[in-house]
Scaffold this motif. Sequence first.
Motif, mmCIF file in Angstrom:
data_model
loop_
_atom_site.group_PDB
_atom_site.id
_atom_site.type_symbol
_atom_site.label_atom_id
_atom_site.label_comp_id
_atom_site.label_asym_id
_atom_site.label_seq_id
_atom_site.Cartn_x
_atom_site.Cartn_y
_atom_site.Cartn_z
ATOM 1 N N LYS A 100 41.348 23.105 46.509
ATOM 2 C CA LYS A 100 39.997 23.683 46.601
ATOM 3 C C LYS A 100 40.001 25.095 47.163
ATOM 4 C CE LYS A 100 37.656 19.216 47.082
ATOM 5 N NZ LYS A 100 36.791 18.367 47.925
ATOM 6 N N ASP A 101 41.082 25.465 47.853
ATOM 7 C CA ASP A 101 41.143 26.822 48.413
ATOM 8 C C ASP A 101 41.059 27.889 47.330
ATOM 9 O OD1 ASP A 101 41.388 25.700 50.883
ATOM 10 O OD2 ASP A 101 43.527 26.148 51.137
ATOM 11 N N ALA A 102 41.461 27.548 46.110
ATOM 12 C CA ALA A 102 41.441 28.530 45.024
ATOM 13 C C ALA A 102 40.020 28.953 44.670
ATOM 14 C CB ALA A 102 42.130 27.958 43.790
ATOM 15 N N ASN A 103 39.016 28.200 45.118
ATOM 16 C CA ASN A 103 37.628 28.527 44.802
ATOM 17 C C ASN A 103 36.945 29.341 45.901
ATOM 18 O OD1 ASN A 103 37.635 27.113 42.310
ATOM 19 N ND2 ASN A 103 37.395 25.183 43.419
ATOM 20 N N LEU A 104 37.595 29.469 47.053
ATOM 21 C CA LEU A 104 36.999 30.232 48.151
ATOM 22 C C LEU A 104 36.987 31.714 47.814
ATOM 23 C CD1 LEU A 104 38.711 28.386 51.154
ATOM 24 C CD2 LEU A 104 36.410 28.006 50.208
ATOM 25 N N ILE A 105 35.994 32.415 48.300
ATOM 26 C CA ILE A 105 35.785 33.805 47.891
ATOM 27 C C ILE A 105 37.006 34.683 48.163
ATOM 28 C CG2 ILE A 105 34.416 35.883 48.324
ATOM 29 C CD1 ILE A 105 32.011 34.053 48.842
ATOM 30 N N GLY A 106 37.540 34.607 49.393
ATOM 31 C CA GLY A 106 38.687 35.454 49.732
ATOM 32 C C GLY A 106 39.921 35.154 48.904
ATOM 33 N N PRO A 107 40.406 33.905 48.920
ATOM 34 C CA PRO A 107 41.579 33.567 48.111
ATOM 35 C C PRO A 107 41.366 33.821 46.617
ATOM 36 C CG PRO A 107 41.210 31.885 49.766
ATOM 37 C CD PRO A 107 40.033 32.805 49.830
ATOM 38 N N ARG A 108 40.172 33.542 46.122
ATOM 39 C CA ARG A 108 39.905 33.759 44.702
ATOM 40 C C ARG A 108 40.001 35.252 44.353
ATOM 41 N NH1 ARG A 108 37.511 30.782 40.625
ATOM 42 N NH2 ARG A 108 36.473 31.978 38.979
ATOM 43 N N GLY A 109 39.517 36.100 45.253
ATOM 44 C CA GLY A 109 39.627 37.536 45.011
ATOM 45 C C GLY A 109 41.068 37.984 44.889
ATOM 46 N N LYS A 110 41.950 37.391 45.711
ATOM 47 C CA LYS A 110 43.366 37.744 45.610
ATOM 48 C C LYS A 110 43.997 37.187 44.339
ATOM 49 C CE LYS A 110 44.588 38.557 50.429
ATOM 50 N NZ LYS A 110 45.495 38.198 51.545
ATOM 51 N N LEU A 111 43.559 35.992 43.924
ATOM 52 C CA LEU A 111 44.058 35.450 42.657
ATOM 53 C C LEU A 111 43.678 36.358 41.495
ATOM 54 C CD1 LEU A 111 43.385 31.586 42.852
ATOM 55 C CD2 LEU A 111 45.574 32.785 42.998
ATOM 56 N N ILE A 112 42.466 36.878 41.548
ATOM 57 C CA ILE A 112 42.024 37.792 40.496
ATOM 58 C C ILE A 112 42.882 39.056 40.491
ATOM 59 C CG2 ILE A 112 40.111 39.276 39.766
ATOM 60 C CD1 ILE A 112 38.214 37.056 40.749
ATOM 61 N N ARG A 113 43.166 39.572 41.670
ATOM 62 C CA ARG A 113 44.009 40.771 41.751
ATOM 63 C C ARG A 113 45.404 40.473 41.200
ATOM 64 N NH1 ARG A 113 46.682 43.719 47.012
ATOM 65 N NH2 ARG A 113 47.555 45.503 45.842
ATOM 66 N N TRP A 114 45.984 39.346 41.604
ATOM 67 C CA TRP A 114 47.308 38.961 41.069
ATOM 68 C C TRP A 114 47.268 38.877 39.547
ATOM 69 C CZ3 TRP A 114 47.589 34.202 38.447
ATOM 70 C CH2 TRP A 114 48.843 33.890 37.924
ATOM 71 N N TYR A 115 46.198 38.283 39.015
ATOM 72 C CA TYR A 115 46.112 38.120 37.570
ATOM 73 C C TYR A 115 46.081 39.474 36.865
ATOM 74 C CZ TYR A 115 44.627 36.574 32.987
ATOM 75 O OH TYR A 115 44.564 36.349 31.632
ATOM 76 N N TRP A 116 45.231 40.384 37.355
ATOM 77 C CA TRP A 116 45.152 41.693 36.704
ATOM 78 C C TRP A 116 46.442 42.489 36.860
ATOM 79 C CZ3 TRP A 116 42.143 41.600 33.047
ATOM 80 C CH2 TRP A 116 40.812 41.157 33.116
ATOM 81 N N CYS A 117 47.139 42.336 37.959
ATOM 82 C CA CYS A 117 48.427 43.026 38.117
ATOM 83 C C CYS A 117 49.419 42.558 37.068
ATOM 84 C CB CYS A 117 48.984 42.790 39.525
ATOM 85 S SG CYS A 117 48.178 43.770 40.816
ATOM 86 N N GLY A 118 49.423 41.255 36.792
ATOM 87 C CA GLY A 118 50.319 40.742 35.762
ATOM 88 C C GLY A 118 49.985 41.270 34.391
ATOM 89 N N ILE A 119 48.674 41.384 34.087
ATOM 90 C CA ILE A 119 48.238 41.842 32.770
ATOM 91 C C ILE A 119 48.451 43.339 32.610
ATOM 92 C CG2 ILE A 119 46.275 42.061 31.206
ATOM 93 C CD1 ILE A 119 47.378 39.182 31.709
ATOM 94 N N LEU A 120 47.888 44.117 33.527
ATOM 95 C CA LEU A 120 47.924 45.571 33.380
ATOM 96 C C LEU A 120 49.299 46.144 33.701
ATOM 97 C CD1 LEU A 120 44.413 46.153 34.939
ATOM 98 C CD2 LEU A 120 45.032 46.343 32.519
ATOM 99 N N GLY A 121 50.085 45.395 34.475
ATOM 100 C CA GLY A 121 51.470 45.787 34.689
ATOM 101 C C GLY A 121 52.374 45.340 33.560
ATOM 102 N N GLU A 122 51.805 44.544 32.632
ATOM 103 C CA GLU A 122 52.523 44.041 31.449
ATOM 104 C C GLU A 122 53.842 43.364 31.845
ATOM 105 O OE1 GLU A 122 51.398 46.674 27.774
ATOM 106 O OE2 GLU A 122 51.862 48.037 29.431
ATOM 107 N N LEU A 123 53.700 42.370 32.735
ATOM 108 C CA LEU A 123 54.868 41.755 33.360
ATOM 109 C C LEU A 123 55.262 40.405 32.764
ATOM 110 C CD1 LEU A 123 54.014 42.602 37.092
ATOM 111 C CD2 LEU A 123 55.605 43.794 35.559
ATOM 112 N N TYR A 124 54.516 39.911 31.796
ATOM 113 C CA TYR A 124 54.831 38.585 31.268
ATOM 114 C C TYR A 124 55.334 38.645 29.822
ATOM 115 C CZ TYR A 124 52.765 36.634 35.441
ATOM 116 O OH TYR A 124 52.493 36.308 36.750
ATOM 117 N N GLY A 125 55.968 39.763 29.483
ATOM 118 C CA GLY A 125 56.517 39.889 28.139
ATOM 119 C C GLY A 125 57.927 39.366 28.020
ATOM 120 N N SER A 126 58.673 39.305 29.120
ATOM 121 C CA SER A 126 60.053 38.810 29.079
ATOM 122 C C SER A 126 60.428 38.302 30.464
ATOM 123 C CB SER A 126 61.013 39.930 28.652
ATOM 124 O OG SER A 126 60.969 41.016 29.568
#
Length: 615
Positions: free
Chosen positions: A376-402
């Motif tokens: 349930k911690d993944a739904n809390l505002i603070g932790p969720r904000g960091k999950l969002i940041r991690w997600y965008w770093c993976g996408i915009l850093g293009e880190l999941y291609g290999s």
Amino acid sequence: MGFQTPLYELSEYLKWTTSGHIQLPDFQRGYKWEDERIRQLLVTILRGHPLGVVMLLKTGNDQIRFKPRPVEGTSVPDGTSAEVLLLDGQQRLTSLTQALTGDGVVDTMDSRGKRMTRKYYVDIDVALQGDDRMDDAVLSLPGDGIERTNFGKDIVRDVSTRDKELEHGLFPMSLLFGGAETVTWLFAYEDKETASHFHAQVIHPTNTYNIPAIELDKSTSKSAVATVFEKVNTGGLALNVFELLTATFAGDKAYFDKHGTDFRLNDDWKETQSKFSGYPVLTGLVSTDFLQAVTLLATRKRNLESTAARPPAVSAKREDVLKLTLDDYLEWVGPLREAFIWASDFLADLHIFDSKFLPYPKQLVPLAAIKVAMGKDANLIGPRGKLIRWYWCGILGELYGSAIESRFVRDLEQVPAWARGEADAVTPYTVNDATFVESRLHSLRTRQAAAYKGIYALMLGNGSRDWMEDKALDKVQYVSLAVDIHHIFPQKWCADNGIDDERRESIVNKTAISAVTNRTIGGSAPSSYLDVIEKRAQISSDRLDTLLDHHLVPSAYLRSDDFDNFFATRRENLCELVEKATGKTVPRDLDHGTAAEDSAQFEIDEISELADEVE
């Protein structure tokens, strides 16, 4: 892994397949050879030419309990224990078993895939003319022995009975290893001398025909079976871990003893797909992705519970997927189903609504595993904000291609504690590794690139609304408006005004609008189509400018048809959008006094984007 390379006679293989001594592991696909391929296989046998190697695995391995199934076309009694499993050679041995035993009728298909039954014969006179006539001697006839023409009205040849076979001089291949029955057939042949020659020159040599085998012993591991199967299998049917585990789980004795039935992984996966069917972003998720997520959680649990100096590693590698037990799977399948559905809602909040604009489908794997780990911690505002940041770093850093498997592991090990703000947490590698530079915006031209899709979603999430209809570009309106990404300065206008292809096609010159708005824009100059939009939408210039602002479009330059200043300003706006999403500075790496980048660098970026598409 130990193995031997014995040589067995074809007659032995036929005894083993019909008795159930040799059976197939349940992951093998069904029989699918076509008529002419079977006929050519029989020609190969009669000529005494090699047909390749078969691969066998001895049963009784505690590590591998594949559920066996008999070779198709045999009448092996239910419950017959297999002594050997056929890993490679299924199509060949099934063809030979059906054609050379029993009634010799083979369930096959023609070259167009139409199902039919065939029975194979040898023209005795033609076969005795020499080895070079053997191809002509082997005949494929309908399963009932009656060859027809004129849409089945006229009979060309009828060998449906023993007497008629003898009359036409066609020896049924099903009697090639018939023993006494073969002798009886030949004894009934009118020309005894010809029958004798046929036995000596064709039947007797074939009865000693050998097929080499690679025989794996009981110590062989599942991963070794998978590797060997992929590298040696001659049928062209690649084995994946899902099929291998399907067979392993079906052979789980403890589950059978408890439930009175085998566990069917394929049926369970269909249930999972049914639960995911209402979530478009999950349509690209495949069974092996789900198993990787299970493996991440199962190995993480073993790692956390271990008291060894060197605990077992967290892993998503193929060999560790193959080590999953049925208990591992059953423990995590429920939580992961819920987590992937949660991930779908998580992405919808980021304005990623379907698989077409999902930047990295594989990033769903660590995202779901992280959700299970965080609860349930993944739904809390603070932790969720960091999950969002991690997600965008993976996408915009293009880190999941290999090299994604090792990244999956680091994500699961690092992101939960970091997102919770635990004292000893480290910044995840994915956040540290992410880099996005200004010039990348020039080479983001199509939706094949993950970063392109990411920026598209960020623009949708910036409060964007359609320019004509008063509707937010959110999950509710997204489909009904047929939202897609379109040019701001139209292609025709750019071509007429000498705008280079690089900037014209860049994501800087594109935004999300409805199909109706895009048709209104057409190929006109922005100063012209903005007037049309205002009139049709019945809005003021100030109101339209506000709508443009949410798309990060500088309205003043659009209204003056000033492409150069529009492009430079919007490029800067997009850089700031990326910085906000990732929490990291975007290096400005361009000479802003030039209109375009160095062409060589542009080509490199195009190649990089093509690699993303292949991935």
